[in-house]
Motif scaffolding. Sequence first.
Motif, mmCIF file in Angstrom:
data_model
loop_
_atom_site.group_PDB
_atom_site.id
_atom_site.type_symbol
_atom_site.label_atom_id
_atom_site.label_comp_id
_atom_site.label_asym_id
_atom_site.label_seq_id
_atom_site.Cartn_x
_atom_site.Cartn_y
_atom_site.Cartn_z
ATOM 1 N N ALA A 47 1.546 6.604 -6.910
ATOM 2 C CA ALA A 47 0.431 7.475 -7.314
ATOM 3 C C ALA A 47 0.735 8.946 -7.077
ATOM 4 C CB ALA A 47 -0.833 7.075 -6.572
ATOM 5 N N MET B 62 0.826 3.989 -3.044
ATOM 6 C CA MET B 62 0.549 5.413 -2.828
ATOM 7 C C MET B 62 1.720 6.276 -3.289
ATOM 8 S SD MET B 62 -1.620 5.722 0.734
ATOM 9 C CE MET B 62 -0.668 4.566 1.698
ATOM 10 N N SER B 63 2.938 5.784 -3.123
ATOM 11 C CA SER B 63 4.108 6.541 -3.600
ATOM 12 C C SER B 63 4.099 6.621 -5.116
ATOM 13 C CB SER B 63 5.393 5.882 -3.100
ATOM 14 O OG SER B 63 5.450 5.896 -1.690
ATOM 15 N N ARG C 165 0.832 -1.214 0.000
ATOM 16 C CA ARG C 165 0.000 0.000 0.000
ATOM 17 C C ARG C 165 0.861 1.256 0.000
ATOM 18 N NH1 ARG C 165 -4.203 -2.270 4.616
ATOM 19 N NH2 ARG C 165 -5.417 -3.636 3.216
ATOM 20 N N ILE D 178 1.888 10.303 -4.036
ATOM 21 C CA ILE D 178 1.837 10.714 -2.636
ATOM 22 C C ILE D 178 3.226 10.578 -2.035
ATOM 23 C CG2 ILE D 178 0.772 10.261 -0.394
ATOM 24 C CD1 ILE D 178 -1.608 9.083 -1.831
ATOM 25 N N ALA E 260 2.310 9.155 2.924
ATOM 26 C CA ALA E 260 1.755 7.809 2.803
ATOM 27 C C ALA E 260 1.890 7.046 4.123
ATOM 28 C CB ALA E 260 2.455 7.049 1.683
#
Length: 409
Positions: free
Chosen positions: A146, A143-144, A139, A148, A153
């Motif tokens: 994406a 998120m990184s 996860r 973030i 994150a």
Amino acid sequence: MGQFGKILKFELRGYLTNKVFVGVTVFLVAVIFLVTFFPRAMDILDSGEEPGTEEPPEDREIMLVSGGDESVRAALEGAFPEYLVKLEDGDIRRAVTSGEARCALELRSLTDFTYCVDNLSMYDDVAQRAGEALTELYRLTAMSEAGIQPDKAQEIMSAQAAYDVESLGVDQGQNFFYTYVMIFALYMVILLYGQMVATNVASEKSSRAMELLVTSAKPTSMMFGKVAASCLAGLAQLVCVFGSALLFYNMNRSYMEDGGVLSLLFDMPPSLLAYMFLFFILGFLVYAFLYGAIGSTASKLEDINTSVMPVTMIFIAGFFVVVFGMSSGSVDNPLMVACSFIPFTSPMAMFTRIAMSHPPVWEIALSVAVLLASCAGVGVLSAKIYRVGVLLYGAKPKLRDILKAVREA
């Protein structure tokens, strides 16, 4: 009243000078002393060690990881501090079977892997813990990717819901320990001292000493004196044991990282403590009178266990009913409410309801009134059975024969 006082003093002196009674009390206090002072002793020993004298930590067992990178190794190292995590691209199964490694993970992706172990224990939770660690890493990575930031994150992943619990009634989880201790103490004391009352009466009868005593003292005074003495002896023993436990615990409270159950037990509300003593005494008296009456009908000491078995079975049945009611989480069910007004079960059932719920005041008053009336009624009836029973020898008398003799007397 003078006869009652003399009998009470004589019987109580017999209990307090009994070597078994004193020995058991001293043993229990000594055990509590050792348990409560153990953290203090360990703290003193630890503080007396010189720097550098600690034993080196044992070598950690090896966990091999195939198909991962440094981020995977770091995540698993944090989840498994007891393992030395190594990245390995060779034959990890052979390393596990040969004993070179304790276990291994073969990763196909962060959310798909195979856990390899030689002998799988029924308590092995490595696969579950590894799955949680790798899922969290997945996860964070997603998120990184994406866009973030990693620190953001991490903040999102580590967020925890904050909540408060406000109990508007009774905290059953906390009061469960109070209730269980009281019921278990009542269980042990009734079985122990009730049996002692019956045995004492039967031994006096078998020695023919009772034939002289029963003609010079009222049977009511003798029965009430014997039962009151056993009750006071039981209370004295409980006060010694639990009082020393409270004293020793307070002396060593600072050496205990977390009192846990002990802190719950010793922080019992005064009102609940008062109810505990009330129901404890009344419940004990009801059963002790029955044990004394039954003991007077036994011609030999060998017959005591058989004679008191019905009363013991009634008490054990009530004990299990209350314990199952406590464990079910609903102490106000119809069975527990009914048991709250039956003299043989109300000391345990009503106290359980008071500790773990809010029964109406009138129910508590009615339960106490029924117990008081039962103590008086069972006490008088037991005294009459006692007077008749101590004069019956030979074959074990039947219940209808005893009741007939009581009516005629």
